[in-house]
Design a protein around this motif. Structure first.
Motif, PDB file in Angstrom:
ATOM      1  N   GLY A  31       0.815  -1.210   0.000  1.00 37.00           N
ATOM      2  CA  GLY A  31       0.000   0.000   0.000  1.00 37.00           C
ATOM      3  C   GLY A  31       0.846   1.256   0.000  1.00 37.00           C
ATOM      4  N   VAL A  32       0.333   2.284  -0.669  1.00 37.33           N
ATOM      5  CA  VAL A  32       1.016   3.577  -0.722  1.00 37.33           C
ATOM      6  C   VAL A  32       0.015   4.679  -0.434  1.00 37.33           C
ATOM      7  N   GLN A  33       0.460   5.622   0.353  1.00 38.13           N
ATOM      8  CA  GLN A  33      -0.304   6.843   0.593  1.00 38.13           C
ATOM      9  C   GLN A  33       0.678   7.995   0.515  1.00 38.13           C
ATOM     10  N   SER A  34       0.394   8.984  -0.320  1.00 44.76           N
ATOM     11  CA  SER A  34       1.364  10.058  -0.494  1.00 44.76           C
ATOM     12  C   SER A  34       0.687  11.396  -0.763  1.00 44.76           C
ATOM     13  N   ARG A  35       1.447  12.444  -0.466  1.00 44.13           N
ATOM     14  CA  ARG A  35       1.056  13.822  -0.780  1.00 44.13           C
ATOM     15  C   ARG A  35       2.175  14.436  -1.591  1.00 44.13           C
ATOM     16  N   ASN A  36       1.814  15.117  -2.678  1.00 40.93           N
ATOM     17  CA  ASN A  36       2.800  15.746  -3.545  1.00 40.93           C
ATOM     18  C   ASN A  36       2.392  17.191  -3.815  1.00 40.93           C
ATOM     19  N   ARG A  55      -3.542   7.278  -2.895  1.00 40.69           N
ATOM     20  CA  ARG A  55      -3.714   6.201  -1.926  1.00 40.69           C
ATOM     21  C   ARG A  55      -4.218   4.972  -2.654  1.00 40.69           C
ATOM     22  N   GLY A  56      -3.611   3.823  -2.385  1.00 40.17           N
ATOM     23  CA  GLY A  56      -4.073   2.613  -3.043  1.00 40.17           C
ATOM     24  C   GLY A  56      -3.361   1.375  -2.539  1.00 40.17           C
ATOM     25  N   LEU A  57      -3.884   0.222  -2.955  1.00 42.29           N
ATOM     26  CA  LEU A  57      -3.354  -1.072  -2.546  1.00 42.29           C
ATOM     27  C   LEU A  57      -3.152  -1.964  -3.765  1.00 42.29           C
ATOM     28  N   GLY A  58      -2.077  -2.727  -3.743  1.00 41.32           N
ATOM     29  CA  GLY A  58      -1.830  -3.731  -4.764  1.00 41.32           C
ATOM     30  C   GLY A  58      -1.718  -5.102  -4.116  1.00 41.32           C
ATOM     31  N   PHE A 292      13.668  -1.821   3.656  1.00 43.99           N
ATOM     32  CA  PHE A 292      13.311  -3.085   3.009  1.00 43.99           C
ATOM     33  C   PHE A 292      13.046  -2.854   1.528  1.00 43.99           C
ATOM     34  N   ASP A 293      13.117  -3.933   0.753  1.00 42.23           N
ATOM     35  CA  ASP A 293      12.866  -3.799  -0.680  1.00 42.23           C
ATOM     36  C   ASP A 293      11.387  -3.985  -0.978  1.00 42.23           C
ATOM     37  N   VAL A 332      12.060  -3.829  -6.620  1.00 42.52           N
ATOM     38  CA  VAL A 332      11.635  -2.430  -6.543  1.00 42.52           C
ATOM     39  C   VAL A 332      10.229  -2.296  -7.103  1.00 42.52           C
ATOM     40  N   ARG A 333       9.551  -1.254  -6.665  1.00 46.71           N
ATOM     41  CA  ARG A 333       8.191  -0.971  -7.132  1.00 46.71           C
ATOM     42  C   ARG A 333       8.095   0.488  -7.562  1.00 46.71           C
ATOM     43  N   SER A 334       7.348   0.738  -8.620  1.00 50.54           N
ATOM     44  CA  SER A 334       7.099   2.108  -9.052  1.00 50.54           C
ATOM     45  C   SER A 334       5.816   2.656  -8.458  1.00 50.54           C
ATOM     46  N   GLY A 335       5.068   1.812  -7.747  1.00 56.46           N
ATOM     47  CA  GLY A 335       3.819   2.251  -7.121  1.00 56.46           C
ATOM     48  C   GLY A 335       2.977   1.057  -6.733  1.00 56.46           C
ATOM     49  N   TYR A 336       1.841   1.325  -6.105  1.00 53.07           N
ATOM     50  CA  TYR A 336       0.978   0.222  -5.665  1.00 53.07           C
ATOM     51  C   TYR A 336       0.313  -0.496  -6.823  1.00 53.07           C
ATOM     52  N   SER A 337       0.232   0.159  -7.985  1.00 48.84           N
ATOM     53  CA  SER A 337      -0.499  -0.436  -9.111  1.00 48.84           C
ATOM     54  C   SER A 337       0.379  -1.274 -10.030  1.00 48.84           C
ATOM     55  N   ASP A 338       1.655  -1.457  -9.665  1.00 51.79           N
ATOM     56  CA  ASP A 338       2.571  -2.237 -10.504  1.00 51.79           C
ATOM     57  C   ASP A 338       3.167  -3.399  -9.725  1.00 51.79           C
ATOM     58  N   MET A 339       3.441  -4.485 -10.439  1.00 51.79           N
ATOM     59  CA  MET A 339       4.132  -5.630  -9.850  1.00 51.79           C
ATOM     60  C   MET A 339       5.570  -5.250  -9.499  1.00 51.79           C
TER      61      MET A 339
END
Length: 443
Positions: A31-36, A55-58, A292-293, A332-339
């Motif tokens: 999961g990722v939650q961020s403000r930009n 905000r989202g979950l993979g 952690f990775d 590594v991950r580029s975001g919650y929506s990617d493997m």
């Protein structure tokens, strides 16, 4: 983030439980939650200021080794996400090479990943930074800003799995850049500069000044004869080449699939014996650092090249299982929506005998950056790119700008005959000095 982060964690736990109830043997939720907060400049004016929230979950669901994936930014659709991931795992079919998700481990303590000043940044601070960028540019006569800006990000990552991994980490980053243009009797020239950091330590005025200085010095370029020269690649230029050539070759996935020139080369000399290369996911304040990775494996320091000898590839959990070894923590991950995928964390290049790469050049070319590195062949290591903001070197001094030049070569050949400088700089996740090589320059 406390209130909404609690919601994200609760949703992650529910999603994990739902996947297991639907028949998954194993499951993992990221999961990722961020403000930009971002400010963009167009010439001397603020073109836009925008604030975004993410905000989202993979979910990765595993069934007899088959992996299915689904993600969402709508936390009311957890059942749909779980069903999609488990169904995809069934369709994928069994994979006997799957060894399982990582289990719980002791994580390292990594300094310099979070700065409260970035997390709490407001618009007035971004306006001050943009003023400093423009002020730096204005300090160079005859040069104008073209575009640029500054962006601050505060993020929280959550990773849990059915093997007991339960991790979370906050991080911050700031990125700023400026492109400038100079006009002369024979045309125009541009120059760009940037900086990025995990803490509020950037010097915006210096970034603007360096961009303007590079544009001004690039005016009225000369032509050189096509020939083989001593070429000094700046940290930016060298990092751009490495990212599209050497980095893919170090991936264990590419090695196992026969898509790497480094297949079967472990323990063999592939570079100058002075050359050292490590990948350190726990580097203090590194742009690619974390405890952690992307799979929950502890970050670590991996020696890739030692005295020019190839010592290791980059592994995630799956590729490590195929080779009967442990992961190097390079998922590594580029975001919650990617493997998750294999990638570098902080790739650090150095030499046991660094040299003055400019001072020893009698006749050569300095290349500040390149255009077209993405067209390089990641299997053979061959590349042919345009040199941007190139300058003639004579008797150890940077002289006239070069109007137009292409450089071509092979990264694996260059590594064997390379002198490494002392001016180390972080270019995203690559930390490298300038390097000097012999290379074909087409003008």
């Amino acid at each position: 983030m406390s209130g909404t982060s609690d919601d994200l964690r609760i949703a992650a736990e529910r999603l994990l439980d739902r996947a297991l109830r639907l028949g998954a043997d194993e499951a993992e939720v990221f999961g990722v939650q961020s403000r930009n907060l971002t400010l963009e400049l167009r010439r001397r004016n603020v073109e836009s200021i925008s604030e975004g929230a993410l905000r989202g979950l993979g979910l990765r669901a595993v069934l007899r080794g088959g992996v299915g994936f689904s993600s969402t930014s709508d936390l009311s659709r957890l059942d749909d996400v779980a069903e999609a991931a488990v169904s995809a795992a069934r369709i994928f079919g069994p994979d006997s090479l799957w060894k399982g998700l990582p289990g719980r481990s002791q994580m390292p303590s990594v300094d310099g990943l979070f700065d409260r000043r970035i997390a709490d940044v407001q618009t007035d601070t971004l306006l001050e930074i943009s003023d400093d960028l423009l002020s730096g540019c204005s300090s160079v006569e005859g040069v104008e800003p073209v575009s640029g800006g500054v962006s601050c990000t505060h993020s929280l990552e959550i990773l849990i799995n059915s093997s007991g991994v339960d991790l979370s980490e906050e991080g911050t980053s700031i990125h700023l850049a400026l492109e400038a243009i100079a006009r002369g009797s024979s045309g125009v020239a541009t120059g760009s500069e940037f900086d990025n950091s995990r803490s509020f330590t950037v010097n915006a005025r210096a970034v603007g000044e360096r961009a303007a200085d590079l544009a001004g010095r690039s005016l009225d370029g000369i032509s050189l004869e096509t020939d083989t020269y001593d070429v000094v690649l700046s940290p930016v230029a060298f990092a751009e080449l490495l990212e599209s050539t050497l980095v893919p070759a170090l991936s264990a996935e590419n090695v196992q699939k026969g898509r790497s020139a480094l297949t079967g080369m472990l323990g063999r000399s592939i570079a100058d014996p002075r050359l050292q290369m490590i990948d350190d996911g726990a580097l203090p304040a590194g742009m690619g650092s974390s405890a952690f990775d992307g799979e929950g494996v502890p970050s670590q320091r991996n020696v890739l090249l030692e005295d020019g000898i190839l010592r290791s590839y980059l592994y995630d959990t799956y590729t490590a299982g195929k080779d009967g070894r442990s992961s190097t923590g390079n998922s590594v991950r580029s975001g919650y929506s990617d493997m998750p995928r294999i990638g570098i964390r902080n790739l650090i290049i150095s030499s046991k005998e660094p040299v003055d790469v400019l001072g020893e050049v009698r006749e050569g070319v300095l290349v500040n950056s390149v255009i077209g590195a993405h067209t390089a062949n990641p299997i053979s290591g061959d590349f042919s790119v345009e040199a941007r903001n190139a300058f003639r070197i004579r008797a150890g001094e940077v002289r006239e700008p070069v109007r137009s030049a292409m450089i071509a070569g092979n990264i694996f050949d260059l590594l064997k005959h390379m002198d490494v400088g002392r001016d180390s700089r972080a270019v995203g996740p690559i930390v490298t000095p300038s390097v000097r090589v012999r290379m074909r320059v087409v003008c």
